[in-house]
Each structure stands twice: as structure tokens, then as C-alpha cells.
Design a protein around this motif. Structure first.
Motif, short mmCIF file in Angstrom:
data_model
loop_
_atom_site.label_atom_id
_atom_site.label_comp_id
_atom_site.label_asym_id
_atom_site.label_seq_id
_atom_site.Cartn_x
_atom_site.Cartn_y
_atom_site.Cartn_z
N MET A 105 0.84 -1.20 0.00
CA MET A 105 0.00 0.00 0.00
C MET A 105 0.87 1.24 0.00
O MET A 105 1.86 1.32 0.73
CB MET A 105 -0.91 0.01 1.24
CG MET A 105 -1.82 1.22 1.32
SD MET A 105 -2.93 1.13 2.74
CE MET A 105 -3.97 2.55 2.42
N LYS A 106 0.50 2.21 -0.80
CA LYS A 106 1.22 3.48 -0.87
C LYS A 106 0.39 4.55 -0.18
O LYS A 106 -0.80 4.71 -0.47
CB LYS A 106 1.45 3.85 -2.34
CG LYS A 106 2.19 5.17 -2.57
CD LYS A 106 2.45 5.38 -4.05
CE LYS A 106 3.19 6.68 -4.33
NZ LYS A 106 3.49 6.85 -5.78
N ILE A 107 1.01 5.30 0.72
CA ILE A 107 0.29 6.31 1.48
C ILE A 107 1.02 7.65 1.41
O ILE A 107 2.25 7.70 1.39
CB ILE A 107 0.12 5.86 2.95
CG1 ILE A 107 -0.83 6.79 3.71
CG2 ILE A 107 1.46 5.76 3.66
CD1 ILE A 107 -1.27 6.25 5.05
N ILE A 108 0.23 8.73 1.35
CA ILE A 108 0.77 10.09 1.36
C ILE A 108 0.54 10.69 2.73
O ILE A 108 -0.55 10.57 3.29
CB ILE A 108 0.07 10.95 0.28
CG1 ILE A 108 0.22 10.32 -1.11
CG2 ILE A 108 0.63 12.38 0.30
CD1 ILE A 108 -0.69 10.95 -2.15
N LEU A 109 1.56 11.35 3.26
CA LEU A 109 1.46 12.00 4.55
C LEU A 109 1.87 13.46 4.41
O LEU A 109 2.87 13.78 3.78
CB LEU A 109 2.36 11.33 5.59
CG LEU A 109 2.12 9.83 5.83
CD1 LEU A 109 3.16 9.29 6.80
CD2 LEU A 109 0.72 9.58 6.36
N THR A 110 1.08 14.37 5.00
CA THR A 110 1.46 15.78 5.03
C THR A 110 1.66 16.22 6.47
O THR A 110 1.27 15.53 7.40
CB THR A 110 0.40 16.67 4.37
OG1 THR A 110 -0.77 16.71 5.20
CG2 THR A 110 0.02 16.16 2.99
N GLY A 111 2.28 17.39 6.63
CA GLY A 111 2.56 17.86 7.98
C GLY A 111 3.59 16.99 8.68
O GLY A 111 3.59 16.89 9.91
N ALA A 112 4.46 16.36 7.90
CA ALA A 112 5.37 15.35 8.44
C ALA A 112 6.46 15.93 9.34
O ALA A 112 7.15 15.18 10.02
CB ALA A 112 6.02 14.57 7.30
N THR A 113 6.62 17.25 9.34
CA THR A 113 7.61 17.85 10.24
C THR A 113 6.97 18.31 11.55
O THR A 113 7.65 18.81 12.44
CB THR A 113 8.29 19.06 9.57
OG1 THR A 113 7.28 20.03 9.21
CG2 THR A 113 9.04 18.63 8.31
N GLY A 114 5.65 18.15 11.68
CA GLY A 114 4.96 18.53 12.89
C GLY A 114 4.82 17.38 13.87
O GLY A 114 5.27 16.25 13.61
N LEU A 115 4.16 17.64 14.97
CA LEU A 115 4.05 16.67 16.05
C LEU A 115 3.34 15.39 15.61
O LEU A 115 3.91 14.29 15.72
CB LEU A 115 3.30 17.31 17.22
CG LEU A 115 3.04 16.43 18.44
CD1 LEU A 115 4.35 16.06 19.11
CD2 LEU A 115 2.12 17.15 19.43
N VAL A 116 2.12 15.51 15.12
CA VAL A 116 1.36 14.33 14.75
C VAL A 116 1.89 13.73 13.44
O VAL A 116 2.00 12.51 13.30
CB VAL A 116 -0.13 14.65 14.61
CG1 VAL A 116 -0.93 13.40 14.26
CG2 VAL A 116 -0.67 15.26 15.90
#
Length: 233
Positions: free
Chosen positions: A1-12
Motif C-alpha cells: 500500500m502506498k500512502i501520502i502524509l502531510t505535515g510530516a515535520t509537525g508533532l502528529v
């Protein structure tokens, strides 16, 4: 499965990256951000692809679209928090919270895998308000703006006739390494409950992978799902 993540430099977002990289169900993690994303401590490096886009409100380049293509899900943790929003012009806050998000989901949906519906998990907040006519005593403009994002995302999913599924997570105060202690006054004033950052990230990843329990998850839902996911990992 391929997943995109944003806000990766933040806490969550960083915790989502760590858990995703260590999850055997996930074959590729695309971290979409305005600056390069590094691998968190204790995570595998081989599955991470860092994709940099300076202005996420504009149409993505063909190269970026190619790197996002074939994704099955996205966890969107990119926003301006209430504390930071107070020091910024309202238009700038709306651009990041609203424009970035809507451009993102539409672009991702256009290049997503067609094997299953594209799942989009949006991290909002327990105090976000979807009813623009409601009278609010605390930070009303920001809360209604975040509620507008929720409404637009859910409406967009309906318009795609099942091709895109949207889930909104609405956590209360996010506890991590003592941060919650500094917010006890806010907690007592608003009645918000808290959730550990690992529980929240695990819950969002669980829903992105396995499908949505319902289209909106509050703190109690997130704690339950997150604890179970961490226990079984």
C-alpha cells in the motif's frame, strides 16, 4: 500500500511517518511538505520518499503528480494551529488550512490508485465548528474556518460518487512529552479531553489502512482505535 502524509515535520505528522515506515502493510510513504522530510529515529529509511512543494495551494507539477500517483490513502496533518494563527493574517491562515487542503485532495484523487476508493484522513480539531451561523465565544473565525474545510471535504467525497472517501478526525488536546501540562488551563476552560500523539497517529493510520469506522471521529473514538492499534502492532 502506498500512502501520502502531510505535515510530516509537525508533532502528529512525524509520528504518522514513524509508524507508517515501520508498518509492513505499507510499501511506500510519500511525505509531501514545503521542505525536505527526514526519517524519524527508530524508523526504516527505505520506504520514505520526500516530495517538496513550496506552495501547496497552486497546481502541482507533473513531476510531483507522478510521485503521488498510485497512492491508496492520505493522512493530512498540515494546518496552522490556533496559537500560531493569532499572529498571522487571516488570509494566510485560510490559504494553508483551506486552499492547501482542497488543492491537495483534488490533485491526489486525480492520480490515485483505482483499485479501491482513495481514503483521505483529515486532522481537524474538537472545537472546529461546521455551522457558520453558530455563536461562539472562543476564537470563532478560526473554528468556523476549520469547520468549513471539513464541510468542503465531506461534500467533495459525496460528489465523487464513491471514488474518494473522507474522514475527519477531531482530537482534543494532544499530549506529548509534557506538552499537555502547559495546557491544563485551556482544558479546564473548554472541557476538552486529551489524547496521546501516538494514539492519534495510530488511529489515523489504522483507518487509512483498514477503512473508516465513520466519517467523523472524536477524541474518545480516536483513543479507543489508537490504543487497540498500538496494542496489536
Amino acid at each position: 500500500m502506498k500512502i501520502i502524509l502531510t505535515g510530516a515535520t509537525g508533532l502528529v505528522g512525524a509520528e504518522c511517518v514513524r509508524l507508517a515506515l515501520n508498518n509492513p502493510q505499507i510499501t511506500e510513504v510519500v511525505a509531501l511538505a514545503r521542505k525536505p522530510v527526514t526519517v524519524p529515529d527508530g524508523a526504516s529509511r527505505s520506504k520514505l520518499r520526500s516530495v517538496v512543494v513550496e506552495d501547496l495551494s497552486q497546481e502541482y507539477s507533473e513531476d510531483v503528480k507522478e510521485q503521488l500517483s498510485g497512492a491508496h490513502a492520505c493522512i493530512w496533518n498540515l494546518a496552522i494551529t490556533p496559537s500560531k494563527a493569532r499572529a498571522l493574517p487571516a488570509n494566510d491562515v485560510s490559504k494553508v488550512c483551506l486552499d492547501y487542503t482542497m488543492t491537495g485532495i483534488k490533485t491526489m484523487a486525480s492520480v490515485a490508485s483505482t483499485e479501491v476508493p482513495f481514503r483521505f484522513v483529515y486532522t481537524s480539531g474538537a472545537l472546529s465548528e461546521r455551522d457558520p451561523s453558530k455563536s461562539l465565544w472562543l476564537n470563532p473565525e478560526y473554528r468556523k474556518m476549520r469547520g468549513e474545510v471539513e464541510n468542503r471535504l465531506l461534500d467533495y467525497a459525496v460528489d465523487t460518487a464513491g471514488k474518494v472517501e473522507v474522514q475527519v478526525t477531531k482530537p482534543g488536546l494532544i499530549d506529548h512529552a509534557g506538552r499537555f501540562a502547559a495546557a491544563r488551563t485551556l482544558l479546564s476552560a473548554t472541557g476538552l479531553s486529551n489524547i496521546n500523539v501516538s494514539e492519534l497517529a495510530a488511529a489515523e493510520l489504522n483507518q487509512a489502512l483498514g477503512g473508516f469506522d465513520k466519517d467523523t471521529l472524536m477524541t474518545t473514538d480516536l483513543v479507543r482505535i489508537g490504543r487497540e492499534a498500538l496494542w496489536n502492532s
